[in-house]
Design a protein around this motif. Structure first.
Motif, PDB file in Angstrom:
ATOM      1  N   LYS A  47      -2.014 -12.805  -0.186  1.00 23.86           N
ATOM      2  CA  LYS A  47      -0.620 -12.354  -0.092  1.00 23.86           C
ATOM      3  C   LYS A  47      -0.602 -10.845  -0.266  1.00 23.86           C
ATOM      4  O   LYS A  47      -1.241 -10.316  -1.172  1.00 23.86           O
ATOM      5  N   LEU A  48       0.134 -10.167   0.607  1.00 28.01           N
ATOM      6  CA  LEU A  48       0.264  -8.719   0.510  1.00 28.01           C
ATOM      7  C   LEU A  48       1.721  -8.408   0.234  1.00 28.01           C
ATOM      8  O   LEU A  48       2.606  -8.956   0.896  1.00 28.01           O
ATOM      9  N   LYS A  49       1.968  -7.538  -0.736  1.00 24.81           N
ATOM     10  CA  LYS A  49       3.334  -7.146  -1.041  1.00 24.81           C
ATOM     11  C   LYS A  49       3.373  -5.628  -1.165  1.00 24.81           C
ATOM     12  O   LYS A  49       2.737  -5.061  -2.051  1.00 24.81           O
ATOM     13  N   LEU A  50       4.083  -4.987  -0.243  1.00 20.36           N
ATOM     14  CA  LEU A  50       4.241  -3.540  -0.300  1.00 20.36           C
ATOM     15  C   LEU A  50       5.542  -3.232  -1.030  1.00 20.36           C
ATOM     16  O   LEU A  50       6.600  -3.726  -0.648  1.00 20.36           O
ATOM     17  N   ILE A  51       5.423  -2.434  -2.084  1.00 16.89           N
ATOM     18  CA  ILE A  51       6.599  -2.043  -2.845  1.00 16.89           C
ATOM     19  C   ILE A  51       6.773  -0.537  -2.664  1.00 16.89           C
ATOM     20  O   ILE A  51       5.883   0.233  -3.021  1.00 16.89           O
ATOM     21  N   SER A  52       7.906  -0.154  -2.077  1.00 18.17           N
ATOM     22  CA  SER A  52       8.159   1.277  -1.903  1.00 18.17           C
ATOM     23  C   SER A  52       9.558   1.591  -2.412  1.00 18.17           C
ATOM     24  O   SER A  52      10.458   0.764  -2.321  1.00 18.17           O
ATOM     25  N   THR A  76      -4.600  -8.241  10.400  1.00 15.09           N
ATOM     26  CA  THR A  76      -4.009  -6.919  10.218  1.00 15.09           C
ATOM     27  C   THR A  76      -2.498  -7.028  10.065  1.00 15.09           C
ATOM     28  O   THR A  76      -1.857  -7.808  10.766  1.00 15.09           O
ATOM     29  N   PHE A  77      -1.965  -6.231   9.132  1.00 17.31           N
ATOM     30  CA  PHE A  77      -0.533  -6.209   8.854  1.00 17.31           C
ATOM     31  C   PHE A  77      -0.042  -4.772   8.946  1.00 17.31           C
ATOM     32  O   PHE A  77      -0.751  -3.851   8.552  1.00 17.31           O
ATOM     33  N   GLU A  78       1.173  -4.592   9.465  1.00 20.60           N
ATOM     34  CA  GLU A  78       1.729  -3.250   9.618  1.00 20.60           C
ATOM     35  C   GLU A  78       3.032  -3.149   8.839  1.00 20.60           C
ATOM     36  O   GLU A  78       3.842  -4.076   8.831  1.00 20.60           O
ATOM     37  N   TYR A  79       3.197  -1.999   8.187  1.00 21.96           N
ATOM     38  CA  TYR A  79       4.401  -1.723   7.405  1.00 21.96           C
ATOM     39  C   TYR A  79       4.980  -0.399   7.889  1.00 21.96           C
ATOM     40  O   TYR A  79       4.267   0.599   7.928  1.00 21.96           O
ATOM     41  N   ILE A  80       6.251  -0.406   8.247  1.00 19.92           N
ATOM     42  CA  ILE A  80       6.890   0.811   8.728  1.00 19.92           C
ATOM     43  C   ILE A  80       7.448   1.583   7.538  1.00 19.92           C
ATOM     44  O   ILE A  80       8.289   1.059   6.798  1.00 19.92           O
ATOM     45  N   LEU A  81       6.950   2.794   7.337  1.00 19.72           N
ATOM     46  CA  LEU A  81       7.474   3.656   6.279  1.00 19.72           C
ATOM     47  C   LEU A  81       7.016   5.084   6.526  1.00 19.72           C
ATOM     48  O   LEU A  81       6.015   5.311   7.212  1.00 19.72           O
ATOM     49  N   SER A  82       7.770   6.026   5.980  1.00 20.90           N
ATOM     50  CA  SER A  82       7.443   7.441   6.182  1.00 20.90           C
ATOM     51  C   SER A  82       6.307   7.851   5.254  1.00 20.90           C
ATOM     52  O   SER A  82       5.994   7.164   4.278  1.00 20.90           O
ATOM     53  N   MET A  83       5.714   9.004   5.556  1.00 17.73           N
ATOM     54  CA  MET A  83       4.640   9.549   4.721  1.00 17.73           C
ATOM     55  C   MET A  83       5.144   9.758   3.288  1.00 17.73           C
ATOM     56  O   MET A  83       4.430   9.479   2.328  1.00 17.73           O
ATOM     57  N   ALA A  84       6.378  10.240   3.151  1.00 16.32           N
ATOM     58  CA  ALA A  84       6.950  10.477   1.815  1.00 16.32           C
ATOM     59  C   ALA A  84       7.095   9.157   1.047  1.00 16.32           C
ATOM     60  O   ALA A  84       6.793   9.077  -0.144  1.00 16.32           O
ATOM     61  N   LEU A  86       5.346   6.474   1.594  1.00 11.86           N
ATOM     62  CA  LEU A  86       4.006   5.938   1.334  1.00 11.86           C
ATOM     63  C   LEU A  86       3.425   6.483   0.036  1.00 11.86           C
ATOM     64  O   LEU A  86       2.864   5.729  -0.755  1.00 11.86           O
ATOM     65  N   SER A  87       3.597   7.777  -0.204  1.00 10.89           N
ATOM     66  CA  SER A  87       2.963   8.375  -1.384  1.00 10.89           C
ATOM     67  C   SER A  87       3.525   7.812  -2.690  1.00 10.89           C
ATOM     68  O   SER A  87       2.905   7.944  -3.736  1.00 10.89           O
ATOM     69  N   ASN A  88       4.720   7.207  -2.631  1.00 10.34           N
ATOM     70  CA  ASN A  88       5.298   6.595  -3.827  1.00 10.34           C
ATOM     71  C   ASN A  88       5.252   5.067  -3.796  1.00 10.34           C
ATOM     72  O   ASN A  88       5.936   4.402  -4.561  1.00 10.34           O
ATOM     73  N   SER A  89       4.459   4.536  -2.890  1.00 13.74           N
ATOM     74  CA  SER A  89       4.409   3.082  -2.731  1.00 13.74           C
ATOM     75  C   SER A  89       3.158   2.502  -3.352  1.00 13.74           C
ATOM     76  O   SER A  89       2.189   3.208  -3.617  1.00 13.74           O
ATOM     77  N   LYS A  90       3.212   1.200  -3.547  1.00 15.76           N
ATOM     78  CA  LYS A  90       1.991   0.501  -3.946  1.00 15.76           C
ATOM     79  C   LYS A  90       1.910  -0.819  -3.202  1.00 15.76           C
ATOM     80  O   LYS A  90       2.914  -1.397  -2.791  1.00 15.76           O
ATOM     81  N   GLN A 109      -6.322 -10.327  -8.170  1.00 14.73           N
ATOM     82  CA  GLN A 109      -5.351  -9.394  -7.619  1.00 14.73           C
ATOM     83  C   GLN A 109      -5.917  -7.979  -7.591  1.00 14.73           C
ATOM     84  O   GLN A 109      -6.770  -7.632  -8.412  1.00 14.73           O
ATOM     85  N   VAL A 110      -5.424  -7.208  -6.629  1.00 11.89           N
ATOM     86  CA  VAL A 110      -5.731  -5.778  -6.555  1.00 11.89           C
ATOM     87  C   VAL A 110      -4.397  -5.069  -6.349  1.00 11.89           C
ATOM     88  O   VAL A 110      -3.610  -5.479  -5.501  1.00 11.89           O
ATOM     89  N   THR A 111      -4.160  -4.012  -7.111  1.00  7.06           N
ATOM     90  CA  THR A 111      -2.977  -3.180  -6.878  1.00  7.06           C
ATOM     91  C   THR A 111      -3.463  -1.811  -6.431  1.00  7.06           C
ATOM     92  O   THR A 111      -4.277  -1.186  -7.118  1.00  7.06           O
ATOM     93  N   ILE A 112      -2.974  -1.385  -5.281  1.00  7.56           N
ATOM     94  CA  ILE A 112      -3.373  -0.092  -4.728  1.00  7.56           C
ATOM     95  C   ILE A 112      -2.163   0.826  -4.770  1.00  7.56           C
ATOM     96  O   ILE A 112      -1.142   0.537  -4.150  1.00  7.56           O
ATOM     97  N   SER A 113      -2.291   1.915  -5.516  1.00  9.16           N
ATOM     98  CA  SER A 113      -1.219   2.910  -5.556  1.00  9.16           C
ATOM     99  C   SER A 113      -1.573   4.011  -4.569  1.00  9.16           C
ATOM    100  O   SER A 113      -2.670   4.562  -4.614  1.00  9.16           O
ATOM    101  N   PHE A 114      -0.656   4.307  -3.674  1.00  3.97           N
ATOM    102  CA  PHE A 114      -0.960   5.294  -2.635  1.00  3.97           C
ATOM    103  C   PHE A 114      -0.850   6.729  -3.127  1.00  3.97           C
ATOM    104  O   PHE A 114      -1.196   7.656  -2.403  1.00  3.97           O
ATOM    105  N   LYS A 115      -0.418   6.914  -4.383  1.00  2.26           N
ATOM    106  CA  LYS A 115      -0.446   8.259  -4.979  1.00  2.26           C
ATOM    107  C   LYS A 115      -1.879   8.798  -4.981  1.00  2.26           C
ATOM    108  O   LYS A 115      -2.097   9.988  -4.860  1.00  2.26           O
ATOM    109  N   THR A 116      -2.835   7.899  -5.154  1.00  4.85           N
ATOM    110  CA  THR A 116      -4.228   8.318  -5.302  1.00  4.85           C
ATOM    111  C   THR A 116      -4.921   8.580  -3.961  1.00  4.85           C
ATOM    112  O   THR A 116      -6.014   9.110  -3.932  1.00  4.85           O
TER     113      THR A 116
END
Length: 137
Positions: A47-52, A76-84, A86-90, A109-116
């Protein structure tokens, strides 16, 4: 080539297309899911959950692969969001099983923070260690 995690590992590719304003996530495979009981092999799916921020969370899931501790998905899964955004999403990646293990169907589980991540304009393919789930949603 990677240390063996007690809950297994998942291989993902992360890529951000600025032109298309899309985060593209490919779930390749999982390896070394623990087998707690040889007669009870997991039926894993991801399960993939994008939180922005300012955006609802977007959920997807892979197909289920029955009786497998080393499933290959290549989905493959695609999520529509801006670069700004994305940087605050996980991205929360939860590996689950159709079968229930010890009162839970969550395997890791793995949590990926896009800040990094400073540059996802090149596809980034990596193994991530599965850890105990923080978010059972």
């Amino acid at each position: 080539f990677f240390r063996k995690s007690s809950l297994g590992q998942i291989e993902l590719t992360l890529f951000y297309s600025e032109a298309r304003q899309k985060l593209i996530v490919t779930v390749h495979q999982i390896t070394n899911l623990p087998l707690k009981n040889p007669t009870d092999i997991p039926d894993p799916y991801v399960k993939l959950k994008l939180i922005s921020p300012g955006n609802h969370s977007v959920k997807n899931k892979t197909k289920t692969i029955t009786d497998n501790c080393d499933p290959i998905f290549e989905e493959t899964f695609e999520y529509i969001l801006s670069m700004a955004e994305l940087s605050n999403s996980k991205l929360i990646i939860t590996v689950k099983s159709k079968k229930i293990f010890f009162n839970s169907n969550v395997l890791g589980q793995v949590t990926i923070s896009f800040k990094t991540f400073h540059d996802l304009h090149e596809a980034f393919r990596e193994w991530f260690d599965l850890t105990e789930a923080q978010d059972s949603d």
